[in-house]
Write a protein that holds these residues in place. Structure first.
Motif, PDB file in Angstrom:
ATOM      1  N   PRO A 278     -18.338  56.567  56.145  1.00 52.22           N
ATOM      2  CA  PRO A 278     -18.936  55.282  56.557  1.00 52.22           C
ATOM      3  C   PRO A 278     -18.094  54.069  56.183  1.00 52.22           C
ATOM      4  O   PRO A 278     -18.436  52.941  56.549  1.00 52.22           O
ATOM      5  CB  PRO A 278     -20.272  55.266  55.812  1.00 52.22           C
ATOM      6  CG  PRO A 278     -20.003  56.053  54.570  1.00 52.22           C
ATOM      7  CD  PRO A 278     -19.045  57.152  54.977  1.00 52.22           C
ATOM      8  N   VAL A 279     -16.988  54.271  55.480  1.00 49.68           N
ATOM      9  CA  VAL A 279     -16.208  53.140  54.977  1.00 49.68           C
ATOM     10  C   VAL A 279     -15.626  52.275  56.099  1.00 49.68           C
ATOM     11  O   VAL A 279     -15.781  51.047  56.079  1.00 49.68           O
ATOM     12  CB  VAL A 279     -15.111  53.638  54.013  1.00 49.68           C
ATOM     13  CG1 VAL A 279     -14.122  52.515  53.695  1.00 49.68           C
ATOM     14  CG2 VAL A 279     -15.745  54.144  52.715  1.00 49.68           C
ATOM     15  N   PRO A 280     -14.924  52.841  57.097  1.00 52.25           N
ATOM     16  CA  PRO A 280     -14.356  51.966  58.140  1.00 52.25           C
ATOM     17  C   PRO A 280     -15.413  51.153  58.881  1.00 52.25           C
ATOM     18  O   PRO A 280     -15.234  49.950  59.111  1.00 52.25           O
ATOM     19  CB  PRO A 280     -13.637  52.951  59.071  1.00 52.25           C
ATOM     20  CG  PRO A 280     -13.314  54.123  58.202  1.00 52.25           C
ATOM     21  CD  PRO A 280     -14.480  54.243  57.278  1.00 52.25           C
ATOM     22  N   ALA A 281     -16.536  51.791  59.249  1.00 51.28           N
ATOM     23  CA  ALA A 281     -17.591  51.056  59.938  1.00 51.28           C
ATOM     24  C   ALA A 281     -18.189  49.992  59.035  1.00 51.28           C
ATOM     25  O   ALA A 281     -18.492  48.872  59.466  1.00 51.28           O
ATOM     26  CB  ALA A 281     -18.677  52.021  60.411  1.00 51.28           C
ATOM     27  N   GLY A 282     -18.364  50.326  57.752  1.00 51.68           N
ATOM     28  CA  GLY A 282     -18.891  49.343  56.804  1.00 51.68           C
ATOM     29  C   GLY A 282     -17.959  48.153  56.649  1.00 51.68           C
ATOM     30  O   GLY A 282     -18.413  47.013  56.518  1.00 51.68           O
ATOM     31  N   ALA A 283     -16.652  48.412  56.710  1.00 49.37           N
ATOM     32  CA  ALA A 283     -15.697  47.309  56.613  1.00 49.37           C
ATOM     33  C   ALA A 283     -15.809  46.378  57.811  1.00 49.37           C
ATOM     34  O   ALA A 283     -15.757  45.148  57.675  1.00 49.37           O
ATOM     35  CB  ALA A 283     -14.278  47.864  56.500  1.00 49.37           C
ATOM     36  N   VAL A 284     -15.979  46.954  58.995  1.00 51.28           N
ATOM     37  CA  VAL A 284     -16.118  46.133  60.197  1.00 51.28           C
ATOM     38  C   VAL A 284     -17.377  45.273  60.110  1.00 51.28           C
ATOM     39  O   VAL A 284     -17.360  44.073  60.404  1.00 51.28           O
ATOM     40  CB  VAL A 284     -16.143  47.022  61.459  1.00 51.28           C
ATOM     41  CG1 VAL A 284     -16.488  46.187  62.693  1.00 51.28           C
ATOM     42  CG2 VAL A 284     -14.807  47.725  61.645  1.00 51.28           C
ATOM     43  N   LEU A 285     -18.484  45.877  59.679  1.00 50.46           N
ATOM     44  CA  LEU A 285     -19.745  45.144  59.587  1.00 50.46           C
ATOM     45  C   LEU A 285     -19.664  43.994  58.588  1.00 50.46           C
ATOM     46  O   LEU A 285     -20.289  42.947  58.775  1.00 50.46           O
ATOM     47  CB  LEU A 285     -20.876  46.096  59.192  1.00 50.46           C
ATOM     48  CG  LEU A 285     -21.333  47.091  60.274  1.00 50.46           C
ATOM     49  CD1 LEU A 285     -22.332  48.069  59.690  1.00 50.46           C
ATOM     50  CD2 LEU A 285     -21.945  46.341  61.453  1.00 50.46           C
ATOM     51  N   ARG A 286     -18.882  44.176  57.543  1.00 52.10           N
ATOM     52  CA  ARG A 286     -18.788  43.160  56.490  1.00 52.10           C
ATOM     53  C   ARG A 286     -17.609  42.206  56.701  1.00 52.10           C
ATOM     54  O   ARG A 286     -17.365  41.326  55.876  1.00 52.10           O
ATOM     55  CB  ARG A 286     -18.670  43.844  55.128  1.00 52.10           C
ATOM     56  CG  ARG A 286     -19.935  44.589  54.718  1.00 52.10           C
ATOM     57  CD  ARG A 286     -19.681  45.469  53.506  1.00 52.10           C
ATOM     58  NE  ARG A 286     -20.911  46.090  53.038  1.00 52.10           N
ATOM     59  CZ  ARG A 286     -21.433  47.194  53.556  1.00 52.10           C
ATOM     60  NH1 ARG A 286     -20.829  47.793  54.592  1.00 52.10           N
ATOM     61  NH2 ARG A 286     -22.551  47.710  53.071  1.00 52.10           N
ATOM     62  N   GLY A 287     -16.878  42.402  57.771  1.00 53.80           N
ATOM     63  CA  GLY A 287     -15.741  41.525  58.043  1.00 53.80           C
ATOM     64  C   GLY A 287     -14.584  41.710  57.089  1.00 53.80           C
ATOM     65  O   GLY A 287     -13.818  40.779  56.821  1.00 53.80           O
ATOM     66  N   ILE A 288     -14.415  42.922  56.581  1.00 55.28           N
ATOM     67  CA  ILE A 288     -13.331  43.210  55.643  1.00 55.28           C
ATOM     68  C   ILE A 288     -12.151  43.777  56.430  1.00 55.28           C
ATOM     69  O   ILE A 288     -12.263  44.841  57.054  1.00 55.28           O
ATOM     70  CB  ILE A 288     -13.783  44.210  54.561  1.00 55.28           C
ATOM     71  CG1 ILE A 288     -14.991  43.641  53.803  1.00 55.28           C
ATOM     72  CG2 ILE A 288     -12.645  44.511  53.605  1.00 55.28           C
ATOM     73  CD1 ILE A 288     -15.621  44.633  52.835  1.00 55.28           C
ATOM     74  N   ALA A 289     -11.040  43.093  56.403  1.00 53.57           N
ATOM     75  CA  ALA A 289      -9.858  43.521  57.157  1.00 53.57           C
ATOM     76  C   ALA A 289      -8.949  44.360  56.276  1.00 53.57           C
ATOM     77  O   ALA A 289      -8.935  44.220  55.045  1.00 53.57           O
ATOM     78  CB  ALA A 289      -9.099  42.299  57.667  1.00 53.57           C
ATOM     79  N   PRO A 290      -8.167  45.263  56.869  1.00 54.09           N
ATOM     80  CA  PRO A 290      -7.187  46.022  56.078  1.00 54.09           C
ATOM     81  C   PRO A 290      -6.194  45.087  55.395  1.00 54.09           C
ATOM     82  O   PRO A 290      -5.855  44.019  55.911  1.00 54.09           O
ATOM     83  CB  PRO A 290      -6.487  46.898  57.126  1.00 54.09           C
ATOM     84  CG  PRO A 290      -7.469  47.007  58.248  1.00 54.09           C
ATOM     85  CD  PRO A 290      -8.195  45.700  58.277  1.00 54.09           C
ATOM     86  N   ALA A 291      -5.750  45.487  54.220  1.00 56.78           N
ATOM     87  CA  ALA A 291      -4.757  44.700  53.492  1.00 56.78           C
ATOM     88  C   ALA A 291      -3.411  44.804  54.190  1.00 56.78           C
ATOM     89  O   ALA A 291      -3.083  45.828  54.794  1.00 56.78           O
ATOM     90  CB  ALA A 291      -4.645  45.201  52.051  1.00 56.78           C
ATOM     91  N   ARG A 292      -2.650  43.741  54.106  1.00 59.94           N
ATOM     92  CA  ARG A 292      -1.316  43.737  54.705  1.00 59.94           C
ATOM     93  C   ARG A 292      -0.293  43.428  53.605  1.00 59.94           C
ATOM     94  O   ARG A 292      -0.083  42.273  53.271  1.00 59.94           O
ATOM     95  CB  ARG A 292      -1.213  42.690  55.812  1.00 59.94           C
ATOM     96  CG  ARG A 292      -1.975  43.076  57.059  1.00 59.94           C
ATOM     97  CD  ARG A 292      -1.727  42.056  58.169  1.00 59.94           C
ATOM     98  NE  ARG A 292      -2.294  42.513  59.429  1.00 59.94           N
ATOM     99  CZ  ARG A 292      -3.539  42.311  59.802  1.00 59.94           C
ATOM    100  NH1 ARG A 292      -4.352  41.652  59.007  1.00 59.94           N
ATOM    101  NH2 ARG A 292      -3.987  42.758  60.956  1.00 59.94           N
ATOM    102  N   PRO A 293       0.317  44.471  53.040  1.00 59.14           N
ATOM    103  CA  PRO A 293       1.311  44.217  51.989  1.00 59.14           C
ATOM    104  C   PRO A 293       2.468  43.406  52.540  1.00 59.14           C
ATOM    105  O   PRO A 293       2.864  43.580  53.699  1.00 59.14           O
ATOM    106  CB  PRO A 293       1.781  45.635  51.594  1.00 59.14           C
ATOM    107  CG  PRO A 293       0.726  46.561  52.107  1.00 59.14           C
ATOM    108  CD  PRO A 293       0.145  45.893  53.316  1.00 59.14           C
ATOM    109  N   PRO A 294       3.010  42.487  51.738  1.00 58.43           N
ATOM    110  CA  PRO A 294       4.143  41.695  52.211  1.00 58.43           C
ATOM    111  C   PRO A 294       5.364  42.562  52.419  1.00 58.43           C
ATOM    112  O   PRO A 294       5.632  43.479  51.652  1.00 58.43           O
ATOM    113  CB  PRO A 294       4.385  40.684  51.076  1.00 58.43           C
ATOM    114  CG  PRO A 294       3.793  41.331  49.869  1.00 58.43           C
ATOM    115  CD  PRO A 294       2.635  42.146  50.357  1.00 58.43           C
ATOM    116  N   ARG A 295       6.111  42.269  53.457  1.00 59.49           N
ATOM    117  CA  ARG A 295       7.343  43.001  53.743  1.00 59.49           C
ATOM    118  C   ARG A 295       8.496  42.010  53.825  1.00 59.49           C
ATOM    119  O   ARG A 295       8.338  40.892  54.278  1.00 59.49           O
ATOM    120  CB  ARG A 295       7.230  43.797  55.053  1.00 59.49           C
ATOM    121  CG  ARG A 295       6.107  44.834  54.994  1.00 59.49           C
ATOM    122  CD  ARG A 295       6.108  45.708  56.238  1.00 59.49           C
ATOM    123  NE  ARG A 295       5.008  46.644  56.208  1.00 59.49           N
ATOM    124  CZ  ARG A 295       5.019  47.801  55.589  1.00 59.49           C
ATOM    125  NH1 ARG A 295       6.083  48.162  54.927  1.00 59.49           N
ATOM    126  NH2 ARG A 295       3.969  48.613  55.619  1.00 59.49           N
TER     127      ARG A 295
END
Length: 326
Positions: free
Chosen positions: A139-156
């Motif tokens: 349920p984590v990916p769907a829960g992230a979408v519902l809560r507006g949590i975006a994947p982290a983007r490490p600096p490159r």
């Protein structure tokens, strides 16, 4: 974040990885430090690249030490890659955790779309062939979408960053470095006749004057500063003086020395350049300066410690705590 994501089992942990560290390195390690019932910090380190010279135990100690310092009670370890490549590092992390009294909640290996646990021996939940990773079953990916949590983007590092780093640290062309080296060798010979305390006092005064004076040092001053920094007490006093406010001046001054001094005197100013860059959040320059220091002196302890800290993305505040007070 707009809410919390619950990580209830190994699949949730793996499915939640993009929201903690972005795309995990493969081969690489992620160490999640827990405090109470929540995630306090996540450390991510690749096993290839510039840190491959570090032993498993050298890689293991920094995140465990920081977890202890931050009052964390447990660690979750997730390794990505083939077992022969990652298992020695997982073993080292578990050993370091035991030595520091930190519990290992679980240690997982992700290889080829399956995961295995290093802590579970029950075939009913941890089969020898591994468990297929079905992220959609969490349920984590769907829960992230519902809560507006975006994947982290490490600096490159962008190509412009790499060009900037090369320009800051590359040795100058022509005979200037040899000329500076000749002046430094002669000055070093004269300094040997002084008592140690007098050398430290003189070196400290000249370093402080150079930092406070602004401008670019000439050949004589460059050579003298390089020799002074060869004394560890003088170098450590320069290190302790690097703050967020003074970092730009330290970075430019010590990078100038790195470019103009022969290898014999480059390690100390390169390490100080790394500290100043890290204070400014410039990890690209900090790591390049560490590599420059180690190229000049492979066993240079300050650069080795900095490299370990940067390899895990440890916060610069912890490095400030280690700065000498003398």
């Amino acid at each position: 974040m707009g809410g919390r994501l619950e990580l209830r089992n190994p699949l949730d942990i793996i499915a939640g990885m993009p929201y903690l560290v972005g795309e995990p390195p493969d081969p690489g390690l992620v160490v999640i430090a827990a405090r109470g019932t929540g995630v306090h910090a996540a450390f991510c380190g690749a096993l290839d690249g510039e840190h491959r010279h570090l032993t498993p135990l050298q890689r293991a100690r920094p995140p465990v030490d920081l977890a202890v310092a931050e009052g964390c009670s447990g660690l979750l370890i997730v390794a990505y890659g083939p077992p022969g490549r990652v298992t020695p590092y997982v073993d080292a992390l578990m050993l370091a955790a035991r030595e520091r009294g930190v519990s290992v909640i679980d240690a997982l290996r992700v290889t080829g779309g399956r995961y295995w646990s290093y802590t579970c021996v029950s075939p009913s939940c941890c089969p020898p062939e591994g468990t297929v990773i079905d992220v959609d079953g969490s349920p984590v990916p769907a829960g992230a979408v519902l809560r507006g949590i975006a994947p982290a983007r490490p600096p490159r590092a962008a190509s412009a960053d790499l060009d900037r780093v090369r320009a800051l640290l590359a040795p100058v062309d022509g005979p200037e470095r040899a000329a500076v080296g000749a002046v430094a060798a002669a000055f070093e010979a004269r300094m040997r006749s002084l008592p140690d305390e007098a050398r430290v006092a003189r070196g400290t005064d000249e370093v402080r004057a150079a930092v406070g004076g602004g401008g670019t040092p000439g050949r004589e001053d460059t050579a003298r500063l390089g020799v002074h920094l060869g004394h560890l007490r003088v170098r450590d006093r320069a290190w302790a003086a690097i703050t967020a406010g003074t970092a730009p001046r330290h970075r430019d001054l010590w990078a100038h020395l790195v470019r103009h001094l022969p290898d014999r005197w480059r390690a100390a100013p390169a390490a100080l350049t790394a500290v100043a860059a890290w204070q400014q959040g410039d990890d690209v320059l900090a790591m390049a300066a560490v590599e420059t220091a180690l190229a000049a002196d492979p066993g240079y302890s300050m650069a080795v410690l900095l490299g370990r800290a940067l390899a895990w993305g440890l916060p610069v505040e912890r490095w400030r705590d280690r700065a000498p007070k003398d």
